[in-house]
Design a protein around this motif. Structure first.
Motif, PDB file in Angstrom:
ATOM      1  N   GLY A  67      -1.402   2.875   9.159  1.00  0.00           N
ATOM      2  CA  GLY A  67      -2.141   3.849   9.128  1.00  0.00           C
ATOM      3  C   GLY A  67      -3.381   3.167   9.111  1.00  0.00           C
ATOM      4  N   ASP A  68      -4.367   3.550   8.411  1.00  0.00           N
ATOM      5  CA  ASP A  68      -5.987   3.062   8.735  1.00  0.00           C
ATOM      6  C   ASP A  68      -5.817   2.035   8.700  1.00  0.00           C
ATOM      7  N   ALA A  69      -5.074   1.084   7.990  1.00  0.00           N
ATOM      8  CA  ALA A  69      -5.039  -0.161   8.554  1.00  0.00           C
ATOM      9  C   ALA A  69      -5.416  -0.833  10.010  1.00  0.00           C
ATOM     10  N   GLY A  92      -4.751   0.337   3.904  1.00  0.00           N
ATOM     11  CA  GLY A  92      -5.828   1.479   4.056  1.00  0.00           C
ATOM     12  C   GLY A  92      -7.063   0.946   5.192  1.00  0.00           C
ATOM     13  N   PRO A  93      -7.935   1.439   5.264  1.00  0.00           N
ATOM     14  CA  PRO A  93      -9.079   0.942   5.867  1.00  0.00           C
ATOM     15  C   PRO A  93      -9.552  -0.483   5.870  1.00  0.00           C
ATOM     16  N   GLU A  94      -9.363  -0.677   4.387  1.00  0.00           N
ATOM     17  CA  GLU A  94      -9.839  -2.680   4.296  1.00  0.00           C
ATOM     18  C   GLU A  94      -8.803  -3.501   5.124  1.00  0.00           C
ATOM     19  N   ILE A 110     -16.390  22.131   4.952  1.00  0.00           N
ATOM     20  CA  ILE A 110     -16.227  22.730   3.821  1.00  0.00           C
ATOM     21  C   ILE A 110     -14.792  22.903   3.836  1.00  0.00           C
ATOM     22  N   PHE A 111     -14.817  22.418   3.088  1.00  0.00           N
ATOM     23  CA  PHE A 111     -12.537  23.027   2.705  1.00  0.00           C
ATOM     24  C   PHE A 111     -12.609  23.762   1.608  1.00  0.00           C
ATOM     25  N   PRO A 112     -12.002  24.427   1.460  1.00  0.00           N
ATOM     26  CA  PRO A 112     -11.691  25.660   0.622  1.00  0.00           C
ATOM     27  C   PRO A 112     -10.372  25.037   0.279  1.00  0.00           C
ATOM     28  N   GLU A 114      -8.367  16.484   2.481  1.00  0.00           N
ATOM     29  CA  GLU A 114      -7.162  17.142   1.956  1.00  0.00           C
ATOM     30  C   GLU A 114      -6.707  18.223   3.253  1.00  0.00           C
ATOM     31  N   GLY A 115      -7.174  18.351   4.406  1.00  0.00           N
ATOM     32  CA  GLY A 115      -6.577  18.727   5.416  1.00  0.00           C
ATOM     33  C   GLY A 115      -6.395  18.486   5.805  1.00  0.00           C
ATOM     34  N   VAL A 116      -4.296  19.077   6.577  1.00  0.00           N
ATOM     35  CA  VAL A 116      -2.964  18.779   6.907  1.00  0.00           C
ATOM     36  C   VAL A 116      -2.774  19.612   7.674  1.00  0.00           C
ATOM     37  N   GLY A 140       0.639  -1.229   0.251  1.00  0.00           N
ATOM     38  CA  GLY A 140       0.135  -0.504   0.102  1.00  0.00           C
ATOM     39  C   GLY A 140       0.960   1.202  -0.035  1.00  0.00           C
ATOM     40  N   ALA A 141       1.113   2.676  -1.037  1.00  0.00           N
ATOM     41  CA  ALA A 141       1.558   3.569  -1.090  1.00  0.00           C
ATOM     42  C   ALA A 141       0.906   4.481  -1.080  1.00  0.00           C
ATOM     43  N   GLY A 142      -0.402   4.635   0.362  1.00  0.00           N
ATOM     44  CA  GLY A 142      -0.519   5.611   0.559  1.00  0.00           C
ATOM     45  C   GLY A 142       0.388   6.762   1.294  1.00  0.00           C
ATOM     46  N   GLY A 182     -14.869   6.849   0.633  1.00  0.00           N
ATOM     47  CA  GLY A 182     -14.476   6.274   1.250  1.00  0.00           C
ATOM     48  C   GLY A 182     -14.827   5.733   2.182  1.00  0.00           C
ATOM     49  N   GLY A 183     -14.557   4.904   3.150  1.00  0.00           N
ATOM     50  CA  GLY A 183     -14.902   4.657   5.070  1.00  0.00           C
ATOM     51  C   GLY A 183     -13.460   5.498   5.637  1.00  0.00           C
ATOM     52  N   ASP A 184     -13.501   5.890   6.371  1.00  0.00           N
ATOM     53  CA  ASP A 184     -12.548   6.497   7.644  1.00  0.00           C
ATOM     54  C   ASP A 184     -12.932   5.661   8.650  1.00  0.00           C
ATOM     55  N   LYS A 231      -9.054  10.469  -5.330  1.00  0.00           N
ATOM     56  CA  LYS A 231      -8.049  10.955  -3.769  1.00  0.00           C
ATOM     57  C   LYS A 231      -9.826  10.365  -3.058  1.00  0.00           C
ATOM     58  N   ARG A 232      -9.262  10.033  -1.808  1.00  0.00           N
ATOM     59  CA  ARG A 232     -10.781   9.451  -0.755  1.00  0.00           C
ATOM     60  C   ARG A 232     -10.307  10.613   0.519  1.00  0.00           C
ATOM     61  N   CYS A 233     -10.564  11.560   0.322  1.00  0.00           N
ATOM     62  CA  CYS A 233     -10.076  12.584   1.320  1.00  0.00           C
ATOM     63  C   CYS A 233     -10.352  14.303   1.061  1.00  0.00           C
ATOM     64  N   LYS A 269       0.274  -1.078  -9.493  1.00  0.00           N
ATOM     65  CA  LYS A 269      -0.865  -1.823 -10.497  1.00  0.00           C
ATOM     66  C   LYS A 269      -0.182  -3.411 -10.068  1.00  0.00           C
ATOM     67  N   THR A 270      -0.149  -3.757  -8.740  1.00  0.00           N
ATOM     68  CA  THR A 270       0.980  -5.335  -7.440  1.00  0.00           C
ATOM     69  C   THR A 270      -0.549  -4.949  -7.051  1.00  0.00           C
ATOM     70  N   LEU A 271      -1.094  -6.127  -7.039  1.00  0.00           N
ATOM     71  CA  LEU A 271      -1.998  -6.508  -5.844  1.00  0.00           C
ATOM     72  C   LEU A 271      -1.767  -7.671  -5.132  1.00  0.00           C
ATOM     73  N   GLY A 280     -17.782   8.060   4.012  1.00  0.00           N
ATOM     74  CA  GLY A 280     -17.381   9.525   3.848  1.00  0.00           C
ATOM     75  C   GLY A 280     -17.621   9.628   2.616  1.00  0.00           C
ATOM     76  N   ILE A 281     -18.664  10.820   2.334  1.00  0.00           N
ATOM     77  CA  ILE A 281     -18.492  11.137   1.052  1.00  0.00           C
ATOM     78  C   ILE A 281     -18.296  12.618   0.282  1.00  0.00           C
ATOM     79  N   GLN A 282     -18.082  13.222  -0.557  1.00  0.00           N
ATOM     80  CA  GLN A 282     -17.390  14.174  -0.873  1.00  0.00           C
ATOM     81  C   GLN A 282     -17.479  14.932  -2.702  1.00  0.00           C
ATOM     82  N   ARG A 332      -7.175  -5.760   4.527  1.00  0.00           N
ATOM     83  CA  ARG A 332      -7.261  -7.065   4.360  1.00  0.00           C
ATOM     84  C   ARG A 332      -5.459  -8.164   4.977  1.00  0.00           C
ATOM     85  N   ILE A 333      -4.900  -7.100   5.102  1.00  0.00           N
ATOM     86  CA  ILE A 333      -3.538  -8.029   4.757  1.00  0.00           C
ATOM     87  C   ILE A 333      -3.125  -8.683   6.284  1.00  0.00           C
ATOM     88  N   ALA A 334      -3.273  -7.319   7.344  1.00  0.00           N
ATOM     89  CA  ALA A 334      -3.278  -7.943   8.991  1.00  0.00           C
ATOM     90  C   ALA A 334      -4.426  -9.156   9.093  1.00  0.00           C
TER      91      ALA A 334
HETATM   92  C1  LIG Z   1     -14.024  11.323   2.744  1.00  0.00           C
HETATM   93  C2  LIG Z   1     -12.314  11.116   3.624  1.00  0.00           C
HETATM   94  C3  LIG Z   1     -12.110  12.203   3.800  1.00  0.00           C
HETATM   95  C4  LIG Z   1     -11.263  12.627   4.640  1.00  0.00           C
HETATM   96  N1  LIG Z   1     -10.135  13.830   5.098  1.00  0.00           N
HETATM   97  C5  LIG Z   1      -8.875  13.613   6.128  1.00  0.00           C
HETATM   98  C6  LIG Z   1      -8.540  15.022   6.608  1.00  0.00           C
HETATM   99  O1  LIG Z   1      -8.996  16.091   5.344  1.00  0.00           O
HETATM  100  N2  LIG Z   1      -7.226  15.179   6.474  1.00  0.00           N
HETATM  101  C7  LIG Z   1      -6.760  13.725   7.052  1.00  0.00           C
HETATM  102  O2  LIG Z   1      -5.508  14.207   7.645  1.00  0.00           O
HETATM  103  N3  LIG Z   1      -7.960  12.561   6.930  1.00  0.00           N
HETATM  104  C8  LIG Z   1      -8.079  12.873   6.055  1.00  0.00           C
HETATM  105  N4  LIG Z   1      -8.954  11.029   5.980  1.00  0.00           N
HETATM  106  C9  LIG Z   1      -8.423  10.248   6.440  1.00  0.00           C
HETATM  107  C10 LIG Z   1      -7.244   9.508   5.574  1.00  0.00           C
HETATM  108  O3  LIG Z   1      -7.893   9.588   3.654  1.00  0.00           O
HETATM  109  C11 LIG Z   1      -6.633   8.326   5.852  1.00  0.00           C
HETATM  110  O4  LIG Z   1      -6.174   8.680   6.959  1.00  0.00           O
HETATM  111  C12 LIG Z   1      -5.454   8.697   4.971  1.00  0.00           C
HETATM  112  O5  LIG Z   1      -5.417   8.451   3.399  1.00  0.00           O
HETATM  113  C13 LIG Z   1      -4.832   7.154   5.489  1.00  0.00           C
HETATM  114  O6  LIG Z   1      -3.662   6.654   4.897  1.00  0.00           O
HETATM  115  P1  LIG Z   1      -3.542   5.260   4.643  1.00  0.00           P
HETATM  116  O7  LIG Z   1      -1.329   5.544   3.719  1.00  0.00           O
HETATM  117  O8  LIG Z   1      -2.720   4.307   5.956  1.00  0.00           O
HETATM  118  O9  LIG Z   1      -3.521   3.797   3.622  1.00  0.00           O
HETATM  119  P2  LIG Z   1      -4.869   4.718   2.149  1.00  0.00           P
HETATM  120  O10 LIG Z   1      -4.474   6.097   1.827  1.00  0.00           O
HETATM  121  O11 LIG Z   1      -6.260   4.316   2.165  1.00  0.00           O
HETATM  122  O12 LIG Z   1      -4.059   4.284   1.528  1.00  0.00           O
HETATM  123  C14 LIG Z   1      -3.712   2.489   0.964  1.00  0.00           C
HETATM  124  C15 LIG Z   1      -3.708   2.147  -0.188  1.00  0.00           C
HETATM  125  O13 LIG Z   1      -2.857   0.282  -0.047  1.00  0.00           O
HETATM  126  C16 LIG Z   1      -3.459   0.373  -1.367  1.00  0.00           C
HETATM  127  N5  LIG Z   1      -3.881  -1.120  -1.039  1.00  0.00           N
HETATM  128  C17 LIG Z   1      -5.247  -1.853  -0.420  1.00  0.00           C
HETATM  129  N6  LIG Z   1      -4.825  -3.162  -0.991  1.00  0.00           N
HETATM  130  C18 LIG Z   1      -3.850  -3.436  -1.174  1.00  0.00           C
HETATM  131  C19 LIG Z   1      -3.881  -4.449  -1.817  1.00  0.00           C
HETATM  132  N7  LIG Z   1      -4.273  -5.444  -1.610  1.00  0.00           N
HETATM  133  N8  LIG Z   1      -2.251  -4.526  -2.534  1.00  0.00           N
HETATM  134  C20 LIG Z   1      -2.138  -3.951  -3.564  1.00  0.00           C
HETATM  135  N9  LIG Z   1      -1.937  -1.923  -2.780  1.00  0.00           N
HETATM  136  C21 LIG Z   1      -3.151  -2.643  -1.961  1.00  0.00           C
HETATM  137  C22 LIG Z   1      -4.520   1.514  -2.339  1.00  0.00           C
HETATM  138  O14 LIG Z   1      -4.878   1.207  -3.142  1.00  0.00           O
HETATM  139  C23 LIG Z   1      -4.238   2.765  -1.594  1.00  0.00           C
HETATM  140  O15 LIG Z   1      -3.040   3.386  -1.933  1.00  0.00           O
HETATM  141  C24 LIG Z   1     -10.439  11.395   5.211  1.00  0.00           C
HETATM  142  C25 LIG Z   1     -11.031  10.280   4.803  1.00  0.00           C
HETATM  143  C26 LIG Z   1     -12.392  10.058   4.489  1.00  0.00           C
HETATM  144  C27 LIG Z   1     -12.712   8.744   3.316  1.00  0.00           C
END
Ligand SMILES: Cc1cc2nc3c(=O)[nH]c(=O)nc-3n(C[C@H](O)[C@H](O)[C@H](O)COP(=O)(O)OP(=O)(O)OC[C@H]3O[C@@H](n4cnc5c(N)ncnc54)[C@H](O)[C@@H]3O)c2cc1C
Lengths: 393, 54
Positions: A279-281, A157-159, A211-213, A46-48, A10-12, A259-261, A42-44, A121-123, A180-182, A161-163
């Protein structure tokens, strides 16, 4: 078979920074993501926070920090608002608005420049535990690849699955998953295009609307709800919000994000033999704001360092890697508890109670007022709200 | 499970699946339906109502 010391899945932002710091500390690192474009969609919102980025040693670039934020506006269900600026009070997600599609790519590039290999592109589909390593079965453009890694950093991320495949309990209960929806919109008529706006109450059950400008008339307009707190979908709530909010009467959507949070707090076990979760995971999200970029990245950096040191010591046991859980608890434990309590408190208030609190605090100069005075005000406008606060504390 | 055309593969459904039965690809969802206990959390959590039982 590809062989690596550390495989980051996961390259978040959390995964990329983990890969970067593992590579900087001398490990052989492979970072994979299933997407064809890191950061998109994007699923965010974008406030930081500026402080958060500084602490991580990340220099801001105008390529991805698109707007400075100087304060926030809290809006009660009846429209009464309370303004706070960053001199007055610590604002967790206020600082910059990012362009996540560019930011995430930039963070992955940082990892690449630090020496990590990147494979897009590697799952990761399956993981197989061997005595002292994992074999991960991946899919890449229709091909199956096996990757042997001494340590996996699960950053999927929020799924998460791996852990879970590794036997860790990192699934999110539906009551702890914000839906979440936007829309990204233009023609948004903001009272001040330099502040974040938060709308509370039944507009977004279990969460809030925002509303985040991103520019003078451009903004992320969205909301998050707890699915079990409402009969409507998050999308239906968003349509209602946009139809009723004065700022969006002429607004036009140019992008839809969903996206889910996971806001239930950090999972109890975020490491095991040959695995760390970030991270979210791992649930490293602020339960009050839903913000997870900085907290996920902070823990990602720790994970990268712990994993690289474990590689040097050739010890990938759960006992060795538990150092990560402890460092994460030192970093986030207390803060998460505090934000979680505040979230429960907010969720317990009715629209009427929120309105009366907002009226009481509307003209308060927060830097000049003591906690006792705030409590006195609260008891005057809504003893019930104060009672709920007392119970929680 | 029927996945509607407007699904955006955000993965929220996979996150709330108590049995970890959903694999999310970039533009495809794969359900391990054999193990599914029909709790329907995936359907309930979807922000855009893109899942339906078949
Ligand atoms: C609507 C919404 C608004 C948000 N607003 C904010 C905000 O304003 N500020 C803030 O700080 N946070 C915000 N968040 C939360 C924030 O987006 C997440 O906390 C953050 O992106 C988490 O980063 P991450 O690297 O843990 O996971 P992610 O960004 O979800 O990255 C996970 C990556 O893993 C990859 N992946 C998943 N499974 C596999 C697999 N099996 N094999 C290979 N790759 C895989 C995915 O493609 C993805 O690129 C928001 C979330 C939502 C849903």
């Amino acid at each position: 078979m590809i062989t690596t010391d550390i495989l980051v899945i996961g390259a978040g932002p959390a995964g990329s920074i983990a890969a970067k710091h593992a590579a900087l500390n001398g490990a052989n690192v492979l970072l994979i993501d299933r997407k064809s474009e890191i950061g998109a969609p994007k699923r965010c919102a974008e406030g930081v926070s500026i402080e958060g980025l500084k602490k991580l040693g990340i220099e801001t670039s105008p390529r991805w920090a698109v707007k400075d934020i100087e304060g926030i506006r809290l809006v009660a269900p009846n429209g009464t608002d309370v303004w706070l600026n960053d001199d007055t009070i610590e604002l967790p997600e206020a600082g910059y608005i990012l362009e996540r599609k560019v930011f995430d790519k930039h963070m992955a590039m940082d990892a690449g420049r630090a020496g990590a290999q990147i494979k897009i592109k590697t799952l990761a589909k399956e993981i197989i535990k061997k005595e002292d390593h994992y074999v991960v079965i991946c899919e890449h453009l229709g091909e199956l690849i096996e990757i042997k890694a001494n340590i996996i950093i699960a950053a999927d991320g929020p799924e998460s699955r791996i852990a879970r495949l590794a036997g860790l309990k990192t699934g999110t209960k539906i009551k702890d998953m914000e839906s979440g929806i936007q829309f990204e919109m233009c023609n948004v008529e903001m009272t001040n295009p330099n502040v974040l706006e938060f709308y509370f109450g039944s507009v977004a059950p279990g969460g809030y609307a925002w509303i985040f400008p991103k520019g003078e008339d451009i903004a992320n307009v969205g909301l998050a709800v707890i699915p079990t707190d409402t009969d409507k979908t998050a999308y239906q709530h968003l349509l209602d919000f946009v139809a009723n909010c004065p700022a969006t009467q002429n607004a036009q959507a140019v992008e839809l994000n969903v996206g889910g949070d996971p806001v239930g707090g950090v999972h109890k076990h975020i490491s095991g033999d040959n695995i760390l979760v970030v991270g979210d995971a791992a649930g490293q999200v602020n339960p009050l704001t839903g913000g997870g970029i900085i907290s996920g990245m902070t823990c990602g950096k720790i994970a990268g360092e712990v994993a690289a040191n474990a590689i040097k010591e050739e010890n990938y046991s759960s006992k060795r890697l538990y150092e990560y859980d402890k460092l994460v608890d030192d970093e986030l434990g207390e803060k998460m508890k505090k934000y979680s309590k505040t979230r429960d408190y907010l969720a317990s208030l009715s629209d009427k109670e929120l309105d009366s609190i907002a009226v009481a605090f509307q003209d308060v100069e927060f830097e000049e007022v003591s906690t006792t005075e705030l409590i006195k005000k609260l008891v005057k406008v809504s003893p019930k709200a104060l009672l709920k606060l007392g119970k929680l504390i | 499970m029927i996945v509607k055309e407007w699904c955006s593969y955000c993965g929220e459904c996979a996150g709330v699946c108590p049995r970890n039965l959903i694999l999310v690809r970039e533009t495809e969802l794969e359900f391990d339906t054999g193990e599914c206990k029909e709790c329907d959390f995936c359907i309930k959590a979807c922000p855009v109502n893109a899942l339906e039982k078949d």
